[in-house]
Design an enzyme around this catalytic site. Structure first.
Site, short mmCIF file in Angstrom:
data_model
loop_
_atom_site.label_atom_id
_atom_site.label_comp_id
_atom_site.label_asym_id
_atom_site.label_seq_id
_atom_site.Cartn_x
_atom_site.Cartn_y
_atom_site.Cartn_z
N LEU A 1 0.83 -1.21 0.00
CA LEU A 1 0.00 0.00 0.00
C LEU A 1 0.87 1.26 0.00
O LEU A 1 1.83 1.33 0.74
CB LEU A 1 -0.89 0.04 1.25
CG LEU A 1 -1.62 -1.25 1.62
CD1 LEU A 1 -2.33 -1.07 2.96
CD2 LEU A 1 -2.61 -1.62 0.53
N ARG A 2 0.45 2.22 -0.82
CA ARG A 2 1.12 3.53 -0.78
C ARG A 2 0.34 4.45 0.12
O ARG A 2 -0.90 4.48 0.05
CB ARG A 2 1.16 4.16 -2.18
CG ARG A 2 2.11 3.53 -3.14
CD ARG A 2 1.78 3.97 -4.55
NE ARG A 2 0.43 3.60 -4.93
CZ ARG A 2 -0.20 4.04 -6.01
NH1 ARG A 2 0.39 4.87 -6.82
NH2 ARG A 2 -1.44 3.64 -6.29
N GLY B 1 14.94 14.18 -7.81
CA GLY B 1 14.67 15.14 -6.74
C GLY B 1 15.66 14.96 -5.61
O GLY B 1 16.78 14.48 -5.82
N GLY C 1 11.83 9.35 0.97
CA GLY C 1 11.68 9.31 2.42
C GLY C 1 10.52 8.41 2.78
O GLY C 1 10.18 7.51 2.02
N CYS D 1 8.83 3.58 4.66
CA CYS D 1 9.08 2.27 4.04
C CYS D 1 10.42 2.16 3.32
O CYS D 1 11.25 1.33 3.67
CB CYS D 1 7.96 1.95 3.08
SG CYS D 1 6.37 2.04 3.89
C1 UGA Z 1 5.96 2.68 -0.67
C2 UGA Z 1 5.62 1.78 -1.87
O1 UGA Z 1 5.36 2.59 -3.02
C3 UGA Z 1 4.42 0.90 -1.56
O2 UGA Z 1 4.19 0.01 -2.64
C4 UGA Z 1 4.73 0.08 -0.29
O3 UGA Z 1 3.64 -0.75 0.08
C5 UGA Z 1 5.01 1.03 0.85
O4 UGA Z 1 6.14 1.86 0.49
C6 UGA Z 1 5.30 0.20 2.07
O5 UGA Z 1 6.27 -0.54 2.08
O6 UGA Z 1 4.47 0.18 2.99
P1 UGA Z 1 5.07 5.05 0.25
O7 UGA Z 1 6.21 4.99 1.22
O8 UGA Z 1 3.73 5.42 0.70
O9 UGA Z 1 4.90 3.61 -0.48
O10 UGA Z 1 5.51 6.13 -0.81
P2 UGA Z 1 5.80 6.27 -2.36
O11 UGA Z 1 4.68 6.97 -3.00
O12 UGA Z 1 6.22 4.99 -2.94
O13 UGA Z 1 7.05 7.28 -2.31
C7 UGA Z 1 8.22 6.98 -1.56
C8 UGA Z 1 9.24 8.09 -1.68
O14 UGA Z 1 9.84 8.07 -2.97
C9 UGA Z 1 8.70 9.51 -1.50
O15 UGA Z 1 9.58 10.23 -0.67
C10 UGA Z 1 8.71 10.09 -2.91
O16 UGA Z 1 8.91 11.49 -2.92
C11 UGA Z 1 9.91 9.38 -3.51
N1 UGA Z 1 9.86 9.30 -4.99
C12 UGA Z 1 8.91 8.54 -5.60
C13 UGA Z 1 10.81 9.97 -5.74
O17 UGA Z 1 11.71 10.65 -5.20
N2 UGA Z 1 10.76 9.87 -7.11
C14 UGA Z 1 9.83 9.12 -7.75
O18 UGA Z 1 9.84 9.07 -9.00
C15 UGA Z 1 8.86 8.47 -6.97
#
Ligand code: UGA
Length: 435
Positions: free
Chosen positions: A153-154, A253, A257, A260
């Site tokens: 889950l995100r 970027g 963070g 997860c």
């Molecule tokens: C993440 C995973 O996407 C989920 O599939 C997983 O279930 C979850 O961890 C978990 O293990 O519980 P989440 O931490 O909510 O979900 O956030 P994301 O939307 O995946 O983003 C994570 C980080 O990556 C953020 O800081 C975001 O800014 C960064 N990010 C994401 C980037 O710097 N560049 C990108 O292209 C995408």
């Protein structure tokens, strides 16, 4: 089915409510009396799109019961989901003490066959460990099976991901438990992957690690772009056209963070070390991210030879937009470094949790972006909140003492930067502009 979810944190609460929505009878066990009181009264304890409605609906329909009565919960359930925290220790090992405690607590109440499922992200070997522990606690072997069913889950999209995710992973070594899990997820139109427990446990870490690798990789290339005069957005677009790569998770970027990626990448490195099988790529991913998240401070130090006495505005504190979560957010590390350099920090975020005030009680918190910029020598965008997209750059220039912008999320329109005659604009891989 009769389900029990232990822990009403992020994963536990979403799991309980979503299974409740699917016509199961769910009991969610939470030991924190304050959380319990709020949930019983229909007040969400976390910010998540659609959660408010789902919680209220589940209380009206009586599909989810919130309680601290573990004995009753275990006795009346066929499947027990463990959704307690598994934080990272200082040495990057996973702290599974909460899972261990839960096993000890539930053991006396397993009085007939039940499936014990780990939803929390747990190190490889945990399923085996739980089996051993249940036997040690004198639970008869025929009374349980243990299954690994990690979540994907995100934050911000968790409810939608629960019902419409890409995959459901079930790791087990019992046909009986496999059939029960199959039945539970029957109405979900999501591909199911059945695997051994070790495989399922590793899929979760691998999934988060690979996404983190993508981010650190594109960030390294972005840093190179700034040196050679290339544009990371065009590169990412071109890369994304290749179906083998996909356009997702290629936004350069100031790093990833959240609760997860930082935790799971470190845990995977540690797990591999424990098995004497070094994962160099994942280790480098962590190193790159730790450097990337404080890159704005290095840029600023190069721009102003001396940072002491400067005033800097931080726009965006959460680890990503549309959440109030500040865990492992790059902003925390940037503020810490700025304070070390004796910089005065002002901050604005549309939603950051009040936790941030406990971490940095002495910085100036503002109610809007423009107020935050008044009299500052630089601004750093740490989170790509949509309201920053259309920020009036003419007004920005007027309000700031020196209009130096570090766009940590590459979100501002460079044409507008030039029109507004911003003094210096630094991006992550899209070049810099000086007027
Ligand atoms: C993440 C995973 O996407 C989920 O599939 C997983 O279930 C979850 O961890 C978990 O293990 O519980 P989440 O931490 O909510 O979900 O956030 P994301 O939307 O995946 O983003 C994570 C980080 O990556 C953020 O800081 C975001 O800014 C960064 N990010 C994401 C980037 O710097 N560049 C990108 O292209 C995408």
């Amino acid at each position: 089915m009769n389900l029990c979810v232990i822990g009403a944190g992020y994963v536990g609460l979403i799991t309980a409510l979503c299974f409740g929505k699917k016509e199961n009878k769910v009991i969610c066990v939470e030991k924190d009396s304050n959380k319990l009181r709020l949930l019983k009264n229909g007040v969400p304890t976390i910010f998540e799109e659609g959660l408010d409605e789902l919680l209220k609906e589940s209380l009206i329909k009586d599909s989810v019961l919130f309680t601290d009565d573990l004995a009753l919960s275990i006795k009346s359930s066929d499947i027990i989901f463990i959704a307690v925290g598994t934080p990272t220790k200082e040495n990057w090992d996973v702290d599974v003490s909460q899972v261990e405690q839960v096993i000890d607590l539930i053991s006396p109440y397993i009085d007939k066959y039940k499936v014990v499922v780990t939803k929390s992200t747990v190190p490889v070997g945990t399923q085996k460990y739980i089996k051993r522990k249940l036997l040690e606690n004198n639970v008869p072997r025929e009374y349980f099976d243990v299954v690994s069913n990690p979540e994907f889950l995100r934050e911000g999209k968790a409810i939608d991901d629960f019902f419409n995710g890409d995959k459901i992973v079930v790791g087990c070594d019992s046909i009986k438990a496999k059939d029960i899990m199959k039945n539970l997820y029957e109405s979900f139109k999501i591909k199911m992957v059945f695997a051994s427990p070790e495989t399922a446990e590793l899929i979760k870490y691998t999934s988060n690690a690979l996404l983190s690798v993508k981010i650190s990789f594109i960030n390294e290339i972005a840093n190179l772009c700034n040196k050679v005069g290339a544009d990371i957005d065009v590169i990412a677009y071109a890369l994304g056209l290749d179906k083998r790569i996909s356009p997702l998770f290629l936004n350069a970027g100031i790093g990833y963070g959240g609760s997860c990626f930082p935790k799971d990448t470190k845990a995977l490195v540690k797990i591999s070390e424990n098995y004497n099988c070094e994962l160099k790529i994942v280790k480098s991913t962590v190193d790159v991210n730790e450097k990337q998240r404080v890159l704005p401070v290095s840029i600023l130090s190069e721009h102003y030879n001396e940072l002491e006495g400067k005033m800097v505005a931080i726009l965006g504190l959460t680890f990503k937009p549309d959440t109030d979560d500040i865990r492992e957010a790059p902003s925390l590390y940037i503020i810490e470094k700025l304070l070390e350099a004796k910089v005065k920090v002002k901050a604005y975020d549309p939603m950051a949790s009040p936790e941030i005030r406990k971490i940095f009680p002495d910085i100036i918190y503002c109610d809007d972006a423009y107020e935050c910029l008044v009299g500052t020598d630089a601004m750093i965008i740490c989170t790509e909140w949509s309201e920053f997209l259309n920020i009036d750059l003419f007004k920005v220039k007027e309000l700031m003492r020196e209009s130096v912008i570090i766009d940590g999320r590459n979100m501002l329109d460079t044409k507008k930067i030039i029109q507004a005659k911003i003094k210096a604009y630094y991006s992550i891989g899209k070049g810099n502009i000086k007027s």
